[in-house]
Design an enzyme around this catalytic site. Structure first.
Site, PDB file in Angstrom:
ATOM      1  N   ASP A 136     -12.236   7.117   3.955  1.00  0.00           N
ATOM      2  CA  ASP A 136     -10.997   6.902   4.697  1.00  0.00           C
ATOM      3  C   ASP A 136     -10.583   5.432   4.723  1.00  0.00           C
ATOM      4  O   ASP A 136      -9.547   5.092   5.268  1.00  0.00           O
ATOM      5  CB  ASP A 136     -11.160   7.430   6.126  1.00  0.00           C
ATOM      6  N   LYS A 181     -10.228  13.077   8.187  1.00  0.00           N
ATOM      7  CA  LYS A 181      -9.675  12.764   9.501  1.00  0.00           C
ATOM      8  C   LYS A 181      -9.557  14.049  10.324  1.00  0.00           C
ATOM      9  O   LYS A 181      -9.333  15.128   9.770  1.00  0.00           O
ATOM     10  CB  LYS A 181      -8.263  12.173   9.360  1.00  0.00           C
ATOM     11  N   ASP A 225      -2.701  10.460   3.703  1.00  0.00           N
ATOM     12  CA  ASP A 225      -4.124  10.128   3.775  1.00  0.00           C
ATOM     13  C   ASP A 225      -4.857  11.170   4.610  1.00  0.00           C
ATOM     14  O   ASP A 225      -4.750  11.182   5.836  1.00  0.00           O
ATOM     15  CB  ASP A 225      -4.304   8.737   4.378  1.00  0.00           C
ATOM     16  N   ARG A 284      -7.622  -0.441   1.079  1.00  0.00           N
ATOM     17  CA  ARG A 284      -8.065  -1.722   0.519  1.00  0.00           C
ATOM     18  C   ARG A 284      -8.525  -1.574  -0.930  1.00  0.00           C
ATOM     19  O   ARG A 284      -8.511  -2.535  -1.686  1.00  0.00           O
ATOM     20  CB  ARG A 284      -9.158  -2.313   1.409  1.00  0.00           C
ATOM     21  N   GLU A 319      -9.550   3.730   2.175  1.00  0.00           N
ATOM     22  CA  GLU A 319      -9.098   3.759   0.771  1.00  0.00           C
ATOM     23  C   GLU A 319      -8.001   2.748   0.474  1.00  0.00           C
ATOM     24  O   GLU A 319      -7.814   2.344  -0.673  1.00  0.00           O
ATOM     25  CB  GLU A 319      -8.608   5.168   0.420  1.00  0.00           C
ATOM     26  N   LYS A 376       0.848  -1.201   0.000  1.00  0.00           N
ATOM     27  CA  LYS A 376       0.000   0.000   0.000  1.00  0.00           C
ATOM     28  C   LYS A 376       0.882   1.250   0.000  1.00  0.00           C
ATOM     29  O   LYS A 376       1.654   1.481   0.922  1.00  0.00           O
ATOM     30  CB  LYS A 376      -0.906  -0.010   1.231  1.00  0.00           C
TER      31      LYS A 376
END
Length: 460
Positions: free
Chosen positions: A310, A240, A233, A314, A312, A228
């Protein structure tokens, strides 16, 4: 930075390594002046205690390192590495009766204790250097240390200097160093190449999303590593809080870890064919951001309802895993800083992994104990499968309820691998406080255990 052992021909001082239960016997081997010196220093062989022994001329005769009792040793790793920062500068060699595993741990720990992240400020060079202990595979230990240093450097670099462009540059540099072939699919080309979820996650950023692809080796079973690479993020439209973003430069820790592992494999010239896939994106916010309750169609054709932007990681992994599974491969391994649930369950130091293959799980557990790279098998619990099925689409990227979050994420990823033997690691990639051989900051997790267990993982 280069993490290497001292010149084996260099003059060196002995470092005696003493467990608490062996202290009395060790004292009996010393000359009377050194026994009195240890007593005057109050040395009790506690974990991390160091006493430098003088020679008759007032110089250094050696040093003694305490390892504590059995309970203290069981509570920590890399105990010998504690001495690296506490000894005078110079070259040292170990004087100790160690098992092969303890010897290797001591050697590797000392090298890892030399690590410094000095990109933004000068750091003092390590002063106490170690000769490789007898019996250590120097090439292997130095290759592992170099791979770990690469992982730490990548994770420690802030997102402003480690976005998708910079991660791609590091990826291509690694490939060039070892003669691997590397390619990248960027921006709108992701749609043309049927990698739609990677594009959807990264399209809101000013820094284009991409898939990085490396191949190395021409013979042997194939190992495909998928990491990943979310370089930062924000959480997307499900934003967040600021406190939740403070560590998000490490959200590419899966990519950093598989790159470090790839470096180890290539430096050791292992007889395998290696493929590394990294979806490199930034999960940002703009008018083009994916929205809650959007439904995406993955490379595999499975549809995914976005119930939290959030979740994201996967999504980008799913497209990469589907691509990996389209060709014959001995095993596919994914590594990702995927869920907070994994940290709630097991904390920052113990890594959960998932696989349907008991032989792989047993090999990884044994390797983790041997090389002191802690892992814990978690279940791919079939009764939870309905939790990732929202009804309106094939899959839900963020099941409601908040239960079993790491397990449901692993179940989600498993839907994209049909043919290969598959293992998933839900890593943290960050050391929250200083520890022996592991300064606060980015850290590799699972790579050393996986390297040790590779034959079983590949089924050979």
């Amino acid at each position: 930075m280069s993490l290497c052992f001292a010149d084996p021909a260099a003059a060196s001082w002995p470092l005696h390594v003493v467990a608490a239960e062996d202290l009395a016997g060790f004292r009996d081997t010393l000359a009377e002046p050194h026994r009195r010196w240890l007593d005057a220093a109050g040395f009790g062989a506690g974990a991390g205690e160091v006493v430098v022994l003088p020679d008759a001329g007032g110089g250094i005769a050696g040093a003694v390192l305490g390892m504590g009792d059995a309970a203290a040793r069981a509570r920590g790793r890399f105990g010998v590495a504690r001495a690296a920062a506490r000894l005078p500068a110079g070259v040292w060699h170990l004087e100790a009766r160690l098992s092969p595993e303890d010897r290797d741990e001591a050697a590797l720990g000392w090298l890892l204790a030399q690590y410094r992240f000095d990109r933004y400020r000068k750091a003092a060079a390590p002063g106490a250097l170690l000769k490789a202990p007898a019996g250590v595979d120097v090439r292997r230990i130095e290759a592992i240390a170099a791979g770990e240093a690469l992982t730490r450097d990548l994770v420690n670099t802030p997102a402003a200097d480690m976005g998708p462009d910079e991660l791609e540059a590091a990826f291509f540099d690694l490939a060039a160093r070892f003669g691997a072939a590397a390619a990248a699919v960027r921006g709108a080309d992701l749609l043309a190449r049927n990698l739609p979820m990677i594009h959807a996650v990264g399209r809101a950023s000013a820094r284009a999303p991409r898939l990085l692809d490396m191949r190395w080796g021409t013979a042997g079973p194939q190992l495909t590593l998928v990491g990943k690479g979310v370089c930062f993020d924000t959480g997307g439209l499900d934003l967040k809080p600021s406190s939740g973003m403070l560590l998000m430069k490490k959200d590419m820790g899966g990519a950093a870890t598989v790159m470090g592992l790839a470096r180890m494999i290539m430096a050791l010239d292992l007889p395998i064919r290696l493929r590394v896939l990294i979806p490199a994106v930034e999960n940002a916010i703009s008018g083009d951001a994916m929205r809650p309750r959007d439904i995406l169609t993955s490379r595999k054709g499975l549809t995914v309802e976005i119930n939290n932007t959030d979740a994201e990681g996967r999504l980008v992994l799913a497209d990469a895993l589907a691509l990996a599974d389209e060709e014959e491969t001995g095993a596919i391994v994914s590594m990702a800083t995927l869920t907070g649930a994994a940290r709630v369950a097991l904390g920052p130091d113990l890594v959960p992994f998932y696989t349907d293959h008991d032989d792989i799980a047993a090999a990884l557990a044994g390797a983790a104990a041997k090389v002191r790279d802690p892992l814990w098998r978690m279940p791919l619990w079939a009764p939870y499968e309905p939790m990732i099925e929202p009804g309106i689409a094939d899959l839900d990227n963020a099941p409601a309820g908040g239960m079993a979050g790491s397990i449901t994420a692993a179940l989600f990823l498993r839907r994209f691998v049909d043919r290969a033997r598959y293992v998933h690691f839900d890593i943290y990639a960050h050391q929250p406080t200083d520890a022996p051989a592991r300064p606060r900051g980015g850290v590799g997790q699972g790579a050393r255990a996986l390297l040790e267990a590779l034959p079983a993982v590949l089924g050979v």
